[in-house]
Design an enzyme around this catalytic site. Sequence first.
Site, PDB file in Angstrom:
ATOM      1  N   HIS A   1      -8.122  -6.765   1.740  1.00  0.00           N
ATOM      2  CA  HIS A   1      -7.333  -5.869   2.595  1.00  0.00           C
ATOM      3  C   HIS A   1      -7.993  -5.683   3.961  1.00  0.00           C
ATOM      4  CE1 HIS A   1      -4.860  -2.600   3.890  1.00  0.00           C
ATOM      5  NE2 HIS A   1      -5.662  -1.621   3.540  1.00  0.00           N
TER       6      HIS A   1
ATOM      7  N   HIS B   1     -12.966   1.547   3.902  1.00  0.00           N
ATOM      8  CA  HIS B   1     -12.377   0.208   3.951  1.00  0.00           C
ATOM      9  C   HIS B   1     -13.419  -0.801   4.449  1.00  0.00           C
ATOM     10  CE1 HIS B   1      -8.670   2.654   3.896  1.00  0.00           C
ATOM     11  NE2 HIS B   1      -8.099   1.599   3.381  1.00  0.00           N
TER      12      HIS B   1
ATOM     13  N   HIS C   1       0.848  -1.204   0.000  1.00  0.00           N
ATOM     14  CA  HIS C   1       0.000   0.000   0.000  1.00  0.00           C
ATOM     15  C   HIS C   1       0.881   1.251   0.000  1.00  0.00           C
ATOM     16  CE1 HIS C   1      -3.792  -2.295   0.697  1.00  0.00           C
ATOM     17  NE2 HIS C   1      -2.867  -3.198   0.993  1.00  0.00           N
TER      18      HIS C   1
HETATM   19 MN    MN Z   1      -4.343   0.908   0.828  1.00  0.00          MN
END
Ligand code: MN
Length: 260
Positions: free
Chosen positions: A81, A210, A71
Amino acid sequence: MPTDVLMRLAEALATGAVRVIDLSQTLQPSTPVIQLPPQFGASNPFRIEEISHYDDRGPGWYWNNIALGEHTGTHFDAPIHWVTGKDYRDGYTDTIPAGRFVAPACVIDCSKEAAADEKFLLEPAHIEAWEGKHGRIPKGAWVLMRTDWSKRTTPESFLNMKDDGPHVPGPSAAAIRFLIEQRDVNGWGVEAVGTDAGMAFGFEPAFPAHHLMHGAKKLGLASLTNLDQLPPTGAVLITPPLKIKNGSGSPLRVLALVAG
Ligand code: MN
């Protein structure tokens, strides 16, 4: 006929009717890397080491060894992730269907808002106002948040760490939820070091770009640049990550095809 479509695209590229815009930052040792509190593992900065440079280590060739976190710099976030995406067998860099790496982009210009407020949050109302001018975000599109953050050239101003956390613009949890549930996007991209707002550790849920995006098998792009060269709609992005076995993401070259 598909062949005809592709030949017309090739011709448009040759004549400049379709241009290729590079949305990637240059990868170098000074490339800023996301900073986490010290109790967590840290991502290494980019390292590059010469193997030979037309010299006695290799008279006819130049090459380097490189090392970096997945990343780092302009990079791709795979669904795997995040813990919310951990069970997706097709959520790793090597297993995501390749068709998801070519998709149209909607660019929401938040540059004025981000200039006025470093902690600016994109809300569903902003997205709906954008759609009022440019049309509904199509299913399977990238949504990119233009903030002009990429014009911050020092790592300090780019990360913008303050006593209470990074002051970096980004999406609210409600905006992310809207893009997933109401628009079924391909993914979410930003100019900042990560896809979430700087203060997103305190959101509900924490880090929604995320937590929610990857939980819904959506993709992420961080540290993009040149978003000011894209039209609000009509660009097509090419975003294949490196095919790392079980990779959670990777640096990549992000290209945009733009007509006119
Ligand atoms: Mn990332």
